[in-house]
Design an enzyme around this catalytic site. Structure first.
Site, PDB file in Angstrom:
ATOM      1  N   HIS A 112       0.875  -1.177   0.000  1.00  0.00           N
ATOM      2  CA  HIS A 112       0.000   0.000   0.000  1.00  0.00           C
ATOM      3  C   HIS A 112       0.910   1.225   0.000  1.00  0.00           C
ATOM      4  O   HIS A 112       2.015   1.177   0.551  1.00  0.00           O
ATOM      5  CB  HIS A 112      -0.828  -0.073   1.291  1.00  0.00           C
ATOM      6  CG  HIS A 112      -1.905   0.949   1.428  1.00  0.00           C
ATOM      7  ND1 HIS A 112      -1.662   2.243   1.777  1.00  0.00           N
ATOM      8  CD2 HIS A 112      -3.256   0.853   1.286  1.00  0.00           C
ATOM      9  CE1 HIS A 112      -2.805   2.909   1.859  1.00  0.00           C
ATOM     10  NE2 HIS A 112      -3.793   2.086   1.556  1.00  0.00           N
ATOM     11  N   ASP A 188       3.458  -4.394   8.014  1.00  0.00           N
ATOM     12  CA  ASP A 188       2.220  -3.651   7.845  1.00  0.00           C
ATOM     13  C   ASP A 188       1.084  -4.637   8.080  1.00  0.00           C
ATOM     14  O   ASP A 188       0.817  -5.505   7.250  1.00  0.00           O
ATOM     15  CB  ASP A 188       2.181  -3.064   6.422  1.00  0.00           C
ATOM     16  CG  ASP A 188       0.853  -2.377   6.122  1.00  0.00           C
ATOM     17  OD1 ASP A 188      -0.083  -2.511   6.920  1.00  0.00           O
ATOM     18  OD2 ASP A 188       0.779  -1.715   5.067  1.00  0.00           O
ATOM     19  N   GLN A 191      -4.174  -5.231   7.222  1.00  0.00           N
ATOM     20  CA  GLN A 191      -5.202  -6.172   6.785  1.00  0.00           C
ATOM     21  C   GLN A 191      -5.103  -7.530   7.487  1.00  0.00           C
ATOM     22  O   GLN A 191      -5.796  -8.466   7.094  1.00  0.00           O
ATOM     23  CB  GLN A 191      -5.127  -6.378   5.259  1.00  0.00           C
ATOM     24  CG  GLN A 191      -5.306  -5.120   4.454  1.00  0.00           C
ATOM     25  CD  GLN A 191      -6.659  -4.434   4.691  1.00  0.00           C
ATOM     26  OE1 GLN A 191      -7.584  -5.021   5.253  1.00  0.00           O
ATOM     27  NE2 GLN A 191      -6.763  -3.190   4.276  1.00  0.00           N
ATOM     28  N   LYS A 214     -10.102  -1.195  10.993  1.00  0.00           N
ATOM     29  CA  LYS A 214     -10.313  -2.267  10.008  1.00  0.00           C
ATOM     30  C   LYS A 214     -10.683  -3.541  10.773  1.00  0.00           C
ATOM     31  O   LYS A 214     -11.728  -3.568  11.398  1.00  0.00           O
ATOM     32  CB  LYS A 214      -9.073  -2.421   9.131  1.00  0.00           C
ATOM     33  CG  LYS A 214      -8.775  -1.159   8.286  1.00  0.00           C
ATOM     34  CD  LYS A 214      -7.614  -1.401   7.349  1.00  0.00           C
ATOM     35  CE  LYS A 214      -7.061  -0.140   6.721  1.00  0.00           C
ATOM     36  NZ  LYS A 214      -7.828   0.307   5.546  1.00  0.00           N
ATOM     37  N   CYS A 351      -5.000   2.515  -3.413  1.00  0.00           N
ATOM     38  CA  CYS A 351      -3.782   3.134  -2.846  1.00  0.00           C
ATOM     39  C   CYS A 351      -2.581   2.220  -3.015  1.00  0.00           C
ATOM     40  O   CYS A 351      -1.727   2.138  -2.113  1.00  0.00           O
ATOM     41  CB  CYS A 351      -3.963   3.502  -1.373  1.00  0.00           C
ATOM     42  SG  CYS A 351      -5.287   4.669  -1.114  1.00  0.00           S
TER      43      CYS A 351
HETATM   44  N1  PLP Z   1      -1.536  -0.830   4.578  1.00  0.00           N
HETATM   45  C1  PLP Z   1      -2.465  -1.608   4.014  1.00  0.00           C
HETATM   46  C2  PLP Z   1      -2.099  -2.992   3.574  1.00  0.00           C
HETATM   47  C3  PLP Z   1      -3.770  -1.131   3.858  1.00  0.00           C
HETATM   48  O1  PLP Z   1      -4.692  -1.910   3.295  1.00  0.00           O
HETATM   49  C4  PLP Z   1      -4.078   0.177   4.296  1.00  0.00           C
HETATM   50  C5  PLP Z   1      -5.419   0.722   4.104  1.00  0.00           C
HETATM   51  O2  PLP Z   1      -6.276   0.183   3.459  1.00  0.00           O
HETATM   52  C6  PLP Z   1      -3.069   0.937   4.887  1.00  0.00           C
HETATM   53  C7  PLP Z   1      -1.807   0.404   5.014  1.00  0.00           C
HETATM   54  C8  PLP Z   1      -3.349   2.301   5.405  1.00  0.00           C
HETATM   55  O3  PLP Z   1      -4.169   2.176   6.519  1.00  0.00           O
HETATM   56  P1  PLP Z   1      -4.711   3.418   7.305  1.00  0.00           P
HETATM   57  O4  PLP Z   1      -5.841   3.962   6.485  1.00  0.00           O
HETATM   58  O5  PLP Z   1      -5.160   2.863   8.612  1.00  0.00           O
HETATM   59  O6  PLP Z   1      -3.609   4.380   7.447  1.00  0.00           O
END
Ligand code: PLP
Length: 393
Positions: A112, A188, A191, A214, A351
């Site tokens: 992302h 990260d 998800q 989430k 994104c």
């Molecule tokens: N990393 C991943 C894999 C995501 O799917 C997302 C958001 O969908 C993010 C980071 C960013 O998350 P946040 O909106 O909580 O900053």
């Protein structure tokens, strides 16, 4: 196995729409919303800053939430830092780590933008970045990661579950390989947390960033950052709440987590997050994982049987089914599904432009399933997508 229909009663909006966009953000259950309302009505004060009863009550409830989240992730409260989202946690590490020119970071094409741009920006400081490609279904071969390591590599930053494919990376093995080479690991977990068991002690990673809004079912504006050795980092963001003493030109920082939470935090959000995590725990993460996997497997299988549909990702996926209707743009598909069936489904590059381009498309439609979705909703989705054939043939 839990009763999904009983669970749905705790999410009133599910009576109005077919919500298939939990990867972007989940719905929040009534007990968590009520905990936030209670804060506003009964004891709203600031955290860690006062002696009076409202400030004390607020501080206690906020710290209770920290204990709940820390225990859920199997770590200590002192290593559990509240952020406003996953992105803020990753940026905190990128901006606080003592980088030197010549340092090297390994990441992947799956990421992302939140786990990519903070590392790319470090190139301005002389840090180099290597991006490892996945296979066409979104899985990373660990040996490619190991091959990318150099003597200068300081960090590997990798997602546990891809938000584009739903593919799961074996981050425990990657952590072992990295540590053997003296390299730190940032996962990260946006998800993964809440969708599959996450045990930070067992994973062994150095940093883990996730969202509160989430899989943990908390409100928007909440996130969690885990730092294994908080005493080795000084936050790039300092201010109220982070210091124990200031004298002349010097200051003494509070121990973690306070030194990483500058300024007034999202107090009601964190309290709601604590309640939401209790809710997730009560249902059981292994049961949630099984339920979401079954729904996504079924949706992927049935969608891929449709001639006019292309489905992406591996067979074993965590609640995420990306696809395209050949001949229709993803945004048009999402709009039609919303207008005709009240299906809330995401479309676009999610994104994650590099990995979307890797699929040789500019966007996909993404169905994502959470603990509250049902087989009937899979039927509604598949029937609706089947109906789009008339528009493309
Ligand atoms: N990393 C991943 C894999 C995501 O799917 C997302 C958001 O969908 C993010 C980071 C960013 O998350 P946040 O909106 O909580 O900053």
């Amino acid at each position: 196995m839990y009763d999904v229909y009983a669970v749905r009663e705790d999410f009133p909006v599910l009576k109005e729409v077919v919500y298939l966009d939990s990867t972007a953000t989940t719905q929040t259950p009534i007990p968590a919303v009520e905990a936030m309302v209670e804060y506003f009505y009964k004891y709203a004060g600031n955290h860690g800053r006062g002696a009076h009863r409202l400030a004390r009550e607020t501080t206690n409830r906020y710290e209770d939430a920290r204990e709940t989240v820390a225990s859920f992730l199997n770590t200590e409260p002192s290593k559990t830092i509240f952020m406003k989202n996953t992105t803020e946690g990753i940026n905190l590490i990128a901006n606080s780590y003592p980088w030197e020119a010549g340092d090297h970071i390994v990441t992947t094409l799956l990421e992302h933008h939140s786990n990519l741009l903070p590392w790319l920006r470090l190139q301005k400081k002389g840090v180099s970045v290597t991006i490892v490609n996945p296979d066409s279904r979104g899985r990373i071969d660990n040996s490619l990661i190991e091959n990318a390591f150099t003597e200068k590599t300081k960090l590997i930053a990798i997602t546990q579950v891809s938000n584009v494919f739903g593919s799961v990376q074996d981050v425990k093995s990657i952590t072992k390989i990295a540590h053997r080479n003296g390299i730190k690991v940032l996962i990260d977990g946006a998800q993964s947390a809440g969708h599959m068991p996450v045990n930070l002690k067992d994973l062994g990673c150095d940093f883990f960033a996730t969202a509160g809004h989430k899989g943990l079912l908390g409100p928007q504006g909440t996130g969690v950052l885990y730092i294994k050795e908080p005493e080795t980092l000084e936050s790039a963001s300092l201010g109220g709440g982070t210091v124990s003493a200031v004298s002349g030109l010097t200051y003494v920082l509070e121990p973690s987590p306070a030194c990483f939470e500058a300024g007034t935090p999202n107090i009601p959000g964190v309290i709601g997050l604590g309640k939401a995590v209790e809710y997730v725990e009560k249902i059981g993460v292994p049961e949630i994982e099984k339920h979401e996997m079954e729904l996504s497997r079924e949706a992927a299988k049935r969608l891929s049987e449709l001639e006019h549909v292309e489905v992406y990702g591996p067979e074993e996926r965590v609640g995420i089914v990306p696809f395209n209707v050949i001949g229709l743009h993803a945004h048009d598909v999402a709009l039609i599904l919303d207008q005709t069936r009240k299906i809330c489904i995401r479309s676009g590059h999610h994104c994650a432009i590099p990995i979307t381009r890797f699929l040789k498309v500019d966007s996909t439609v993404r169905a994502s399933f959470a603990l509250y979705n049902t087989r009937e909703e899979v039927d509604i989705l598949v029937n609706a997508v089947e109906g789009l054939k008339a528009l493309v043939s």
